[in-house]
Design a protein around this motif. Structure first.
Motif, PDB file in Angstrom:
ATOM      1  N   ALA A 190      71.960  51.572  35.930  1.00  0.00           N
ATOM      2  CA  ALA A 190      73.207  51.347  35.189  1.00  0.00           C
ATOM      3  C   ALA A 190      73.534  52.532  34.288  1.00  0.00           C
ATOM      4  CB  ALA A 190      73.084  50.067  34.360  1.00  0.00           C
ATOM      5  N   VAL A 191      72.528  52.991  33.554  1.00  0.00           N
ATOM      6  CA  VAL A 191      72.741  54.134  32.670  1.00  0.00           C
ATOM      7  C   VAL A 191      73.021  55.392  33.487  1.00  0.00           C
ATOM      8  CG1 VAL A 191      71.612  55.657  30.991  1.00  0.00           C
ATOM      9  CG2 VAL A 191      71.410  53.177  30.761  1.00  0.00           C
ATOM     10  N   GLY A 192      72.381  55.502  34.645  1.00  0.00           N
ATOM     11  CA  GLY A 192      72.631  56.655  35.512  1.00  0.00           C
ATOM     12  C   GLY A 192      74.085  56.758  35.913  1.00  0.00           C
ATOM     13  N   ILE A 193      74.680  55.627  36.262  1.00  0.00           N
ATOM     14  CA  ILE A 193      76.097  55.626  36.621  1.00  0.00           C
ATOM     15  C   ILE A 193      76.947  56.023  35.423  1.00  0.00           C
ATOM     16  CG2 ILE A 193      78.015  54.192  37.415  1.00  0.00           C
ATOM     17  CD1 ILE A 193      75.876  52.461  38.844  1.00  0.00           C
ATOM     18  N   SER A 194      76.639  55.464  34.262  1.00  0.00           N
ATOM     19  CA  SER A 194      77.417  55.764  33.050  1.00  0.00           C
ATOM     20  C   SER A 194      77.312  57.235  32.669  1.00  0.00           C
ATOM     21  CB  SER A 194      76.941  54.884  31.890  1.00  0.00           C
ATOM     22  OG  SER A 194      77.153  53.523  32.172  1.00  0.00           O
ATOM     23  N   ILE A 195      76.107  57.783  32.752  1.00  0.00           N
ATOM     24  CA  ILE A 195      75.917  59.198  32.433  1.00  0.00           C
ATOM     25  C   ILE A 195      76.674  60.068  33.426  1.00  0.00           C
ATOM     26  CG2 ILE A 195      74.221  61.074  32.376  1.00  0.00           C
ATOM     27  CD1 ILE A 195      72.228  59.137  31.175  1.00  0.00           C
ATOM     28  N   ALA A 196      76.648  59.682  34.714  1.00  0.00           N
ATOM     29  CA  ALA A 196      77.386  60.448  35.727  1.00  0.00           C
ATOM     30  C   ALA A 196      78.876  60.449  35.410  1.00  0.00           C
ATOM     31  CB  ALA A 196      77.134  59.857  37.115  1.00  0.00           C
ATOM     32  N   VAL A 197      79.411  59.301  35.030  1.00  0.00           N
ATOM     33  CA  VAL A 197      80.838  59.216  34.674  1.00  0.00           C
ATOM     34  C   VAL A 197      81.135  60.089  33.471  1.00  0.00           C
ATOM     35  CG1 VAL A 197      82.639  57.688  33.788  1.00  0.00           C
ATOM     36  CG2 VAL A 197      81.181  56.927  35.671  1.00  0.00           C
ATOM     37  N   PHE A 198      80.336  59.933  32.409  1.00  0.00           N
ATOM     38  CA  PHE A 198      80.584  60.689  31.175  1.00  0.00           C
ATOM     39  C   PHE A 198      80.486  62.189  31.416  1.00  0.00           C
ATOM     40  CE2 PHE A 198      79.323  62.797  27.270  1.00  0.00           C
ATOM     41  CZ  PHE A 198      80.202  62.261  26.350  1.00  0.00           C
ATOM     42  N   ASN A 199      79.426  62.615  32.107  1.00  0.00           N
ATOM     43  CA  ASN A 199      79.228  64.049  32.335  1.00  0.00           C
ATOM     44  C   ASN A 199      80.329  64.652  33.185  1.00  0.00           C
ATOM     45  OD1 ASN A 199      76.901  64.094  30.830  1.00  0.00           O
ATOM     46  ND2 ASN A 199      75.504  64.068  32.573  1.00  0.00           N
ATOM     47  N   GLN A 200      80.753  63.940  34.210  1.00  0.00           N
ATOM     48  CA  GLN A 200      81.763  64.503  35.106  1.00  0.00           C
ATOM     49  C   GLN A 200      83.140  64.545  34.455  1.00  0.00           C
ATOM     50  OE1 GLN A 200      80.634  66.101  37.631  1.00  0.00           O
ATOM     51  NE2 GLN A 200      78.635  65.263  37.111  1.00  0.00           N
ATOM     52  N   TYR A 222      85.123  51.562  40.344  1.00  0.00           N
ATOM     53  CA  TYR A 222      85.303  52.618  41.351  1.00  0.00           C
ATOM     54  C   TYR A 222      83.963  53.231  41.737  1.00  0.00           C
ATOM     55  CZ  TYR A 222      86.120  57.319  43.119  1.00  0.00           C
ATOM     56  OH  TYR A 222      86.072  58.462  43.858  1.00  0.00           O
ATOM     57  N   MET A 223      83.052  53.292  40.769  1.00  0.00           N
ATOM     58  CA  MET A 223      81.731  53.873  41.023  1.00  0.00           C
ATOM     59  C   MET A 223      80.808  52.923  41.784  1.00  0.00           C
ATOM     60  SD  MET A 223      81.736  56.948  39.800  1.00  0.00           S
ATOM     61  CE  MET A 223      79.995  57.338  39.696  1.00  0.00           C
ATOM     62  N   GLY A 224      81.303  51.742  42.096  1.00  0.00           N
ATOM     63  CA  GLY A 224      80.505  50.817  42.896  1.00  0.00           C
ATOM     64  C   GLY A 224      79.835  49.713  42.111  1.00  0.00           C
ATOM     65  N   SER A 240      77.869  42.508  39.690  1.00  0.00           N
ATOM     66  CA  SER A 240      76.647  43.307  39.702  1.00  0.00           C
ATOM     67  C   SER A 240      75.868  43.133  38.410  1.00  0.00           C
ATOM     68  CB  SER A 240      76.990  44.788  39.894  1.00  0.00           C
ATOM     69  OG  SER A 240      75.835  45.586  39.740  1.00  0.00           O
ATOM     70  N   THR A 241      74.546  43.081  38.534  1.00  0.00           N
ATOM     71  CA  THR A 241      73.697  42.975  37.342  1.00  0.00           C
ATOM     72  C   THR A 241      73.690  44.281  36.534  1.00  0.00           C
ATOM     73  OG1 THR A 241      71.773  43.650  38.653  1.00  0.00           O
ATOM     74  CG2 THR A 241      72.186  41.287  38.423  1.00  0.00           C
ATOM     75  N   MET A 242      74.187  45.364  37.142  1.00  0.00           N
ATOM     76  CA  MET A 242      74.235  46.656  36.450  1.00  0.00           C
ATOM     77  C   MET A 242      75.452  46.786  35.531  1.00  0.00           C
ATOM     78  SD  MET A 242      73.006  49.468  39.288  1.00  0.00           S
ATOM     79  CE  MET A 242      74.231  49.035  40.527  1.00  0.00           C
ATOM     80  N   LEU A 243      76.446  45.899  35.680  1.00  0.00           N
ATOM     81  CA  LEU A 243      77.714  46.071  34.968  1.00  0.00           C
ATOM     82  C   LEU A 243      77.551  46.023  33.453  1.00  0.00           C
ATOM     83  CD1 LEU A 243      80.752  46.442  34.973  1.00  0.00           C
ATOM     84  CD2 LEU A 243      80.994  43.948  35.146  1.00  0.00           C
ATOM     85  N   LYS A 244      76.852  45.027  32.938  1.00  0.00           N
ATOM     86  CA  LYS A 244      76.747  44.876  31.483  1.00  0.00           C
ATOM     87  C   LYS A 244      76.059  46.065  30.819  1.00  0.00           C
ATOM     88  CE  LYS A 244      75.181  41.740  27.840  1.00  0.00           C
ATOM     89  NZ  LYS A 244      74.505  40.438  27.540  1.00  0.00           N
ATOM     90  N   PRO A 245      74.854  46.470  31.243  1.00  0.00           N
ATOM     91  CA  PRO A 245      74.235  47.635  30.591  1.00  0.00           C
ATOM     92  C   PRO A 245      75.024  48.925  30.815  1.00  0.00           C
ATOM     93  CG  PRO A 245      72.929  46.928  32.484  1.00  0.00           C
ATOM     94  CD  PRO A 245      73.946  45.867  32.233  1.00  0.00           C
ATOM     95  N   ALA A 303      77.523  59.980  43.257  1.00  0.00           N
ATOM     96  CA  ALA A 303      76.950  58.908  42.439  1.00  0.00           C
ATOM     97  C   ALA A 303      77.497  57.546  42.853  1.00  0.00           C
ATOM     98  CB  ALA A 303      77.238  59.173  40.960  1.00  0.00           C
ATOM     99  N   SER A 304      78.791  57.523  43.192  1.00  0.00           N
ATOM    100  CA  SER A 304      79.408  56.270  43.620  1.00  0.00           C
ATOM    101  C   SER A 304      78.779  55.755  44.908  1.00  0.00           C
ATOM    102  CB  SER A 304      80.917  56.486  43.832  1.00  0.00           C
ATOM    103  OG  SER A 304      81.519  55.331  44.362  1.00  0.00           O
ATOM    104  N   MET A 305      78.559  56.660  45.880  1.00  0.00           N
ATOM    105  CA  MET A 305      77.942  56.251  47.138  1.00  0.00           C
ATOM    106  C   MET A 305      76.500  55.797  46.914  1.00  0.00           C
ATOM    107  SD  MET A 305      80.474  56.601  49.126  1.00  0.00           S
ATOM    108  CE  MET A 305      79.705  56.288  50.716  1.00  0.00           C
ATOM    109  N   ALA A 306      75.785  56.466  45.994  1.00  0.00           N
ATOM    110  CA  ALA A 306      74.416  56.043  45.687  1.00  0.00           C
ATOM    111  C   ALA A 306      74.396  54.662  45.057  1.00  0.00           C
ATOM    112  CB  ALA A 306      73.749  57.066  44.756  1.00  0.00           C
TER     113      ALA A 306
END
Length: 472
Positions: free
Chosen positions: A64-74, A184-186, A191-196, A319-322
């Protein structure tokens, strides 16, 4: 060796035996590139710290944090690289021109003093002594004042205003659009990843103004060929983040929110240090609004912006595909991506060193130094790239347990290492991710980076764009 009359690609081999020579140029490059690269790595390193702590909470939180960091960094990259790149060039150019003007003024003063000495012969010794005493006093006073005089560089004010404004816009965008962006990132609503992921992204976005403002100031310092000040500031900020992470995450039991809070505090700390130091050397406010250079920044930064947006779309789609492959592949992708980004910024240190030195050389119309600098930077970058590939291929296999103990995640990390050197084209990502899964994404990253290298060689070989000086 003269650059004229030779094929532009010879710049790669020009004085290759001197690539590691510790001469004046070598010292200047390493003096800027070394601290500059380490300073530029501040945010990715802080993200790595978050990744290391969060990885021990669980793979779901890490993903979950990986997706958020990818969004923020990009999203940040879209603004950061054009802003920092243009700022470094403009400040280096204006600073070099300012020094040239100062030398001209000193030469004029010296000529004036020679005339004064000739006049002393025509006046009495008593009058000459009084005049000399007065001149010495005035000279000493002016020297004292000049030591504390801050430089006036118009592009500094513009860069700071743009950095702050873009940071505020990024905060508003991510806070108001966090949920649809994660979708959009999947990361779907079930998903259980949404909240964190939502918690981390919203809190982390509050630090965007500090991130962009501090990076704009780093661009200014690099233009002034001072990369040690940003290094000290970022080391202090990263140390703060490392101390605060376990306090907020485990002592206060904030979990992923604690990691985001610690990160934001560290970024504002870095920005405060840089702003305090910068005001001692440069006028932060322009004399009037007409001295701001928004048009110049937009004009020169447009092509950089287009390139960064293209690369950003590729990494974000990766990141979205992952994420669509599940929490375990996304957790492994997050570890690989953050290590790759942090290590690749070592090469960006060389790029910024070349940028600052080339801008100063062009301002002085010193094309020979420009060619020598380009050759040395390209040769050092090739060696650094090979070393990084070797270190990552071996080191991550040994050190991946720092980030997680999950065996499934660790297995995917080991699979991803051999192709840990690239970004990707959208077509290759979508195609290879569909058929090759996690491995396909990283193969696509390598393919796109190879295409970028080929395009770079093509521009150098044809002496197009910024490489046109190779034919001069």
């Amino acid at each position: 060796m003269d650059g004229g009359g030779h094929h532009p690609l010879r710049v790669f081999f020009r004085d290759a035996r001197l690539a590691f020579r510790w001469d004046e140029l070598g010292q200047e490059i390493i003096g800027i590139a070394g601290p500059g690269a380490l300073a530029l790595m501040a945010d990715p390193v802080a993200s790595l710290v978050d990744t290391a702590f969060i990885g021990h909470i669980g793979p779901k939180e890490l993903a979950a944090v990986g997706i958020s960091i990818a969004v923020f960094n990009q999203v940040s990259r879209i603004a950061i690289f054009p802003l920092v790149g243009v700022t470094t060039s403009f400040v280096a150019e204006e600073d070099a021109m300012s020094k040239e003007r100062d030398r001209d003024n000193i030469n004029e003063d010296n000529e004036y003093k020679v005339s004064d000495n000739e006049m002393e012969k025509l006046i009495s010794p008593e009058e000459a002594s009084a005049t000399t005493s007065k001149s010495s006093f005035e000279l000493d006073s002016s020297e004292v004042n000049s030591e504390h005089k801050r430089k006036h560089i118009p592009s500094v004010s513009t860069a700071l205003l743009l950095g702050g404004a873009l940071g505020l816009l990024e905060t508003l965008l991510l806070v108001l659009s966090a949920k649809p962006i994660l979708g959009y990132m999947g990361v779907m609503t079930d998903s259980t990843m949404l909240k964190p992921a939502l918690q981390y992204l919203v809190l982390r976005s509050l630090g965007a103004p500090a991130v962009l403002l501090s990076l704009a100031m780093q661009g200014v310092f690099r233009g002034l060929k001072d990369t040690k000040t940003p290094l000290y500031a970022t080391v202090a900020g990263d140390a703060t983040n490392i101390v605060l992470d376990p306090i907020f995450m485990f002592l206060f039991k904030y979990g992923v929110r604690g990691a985001a809070i610690a990160h934001v505090i560290s970024q504002y700390f870095i920005a405060s240090i840089l702003l305090w130091r910068l005001r001692l050397h440069v006028d932060l406010l322009p004399p009037s609004l007409k001295h701001l250079q928004f048009g110049r920044f937009l004009k020169k930064g447009f092509l950089l912006l287009a390139r960064v947006i293209a690369a950003t779309c590729c990494v974000t789609l990766s990141a979205s595909m992952a994420a669509r492959l599940g929490s375990t592949p996304m957790a492994a992708f997050q570890i690989c991506l953050q290590i790759w980004l942090a290590s690749s910024l070592l090469a960006d240190g060389l790029a910024f060193a070349g940028q600052a030195i080339l801008a100063s050389a062009f301002a002085r119309k010193d094309h020979q130094k420009a060619i020598a600098t380009a050759s040395r930077i390209l040769q050092l970058a090739l060696v650094l790239g090979l070393l990084l590939s070797l270190v990552l291929a071996i080191g991550l296999r040994i050190g991946s347990r720092i980030f997680t103990n999950d065996q499934d995640v660790l297995q995917l990390v080991k699979i991803g290492i051999p192709v840990l050197v690239a970004i990707v084209s959208i077509i290759f990502i979508m195609t290879l991710a569909s058929y090759g899964g996690f491995v396909g994404i990283w193969i696509a990253l390598a393919v796109y980076m190879s295409l970028r290298v080929f395009a770079g060689f093509w521009r150098i070989g044809t002496a197009q764009g910024p490489w046109s000086f190779l034919r001069s």
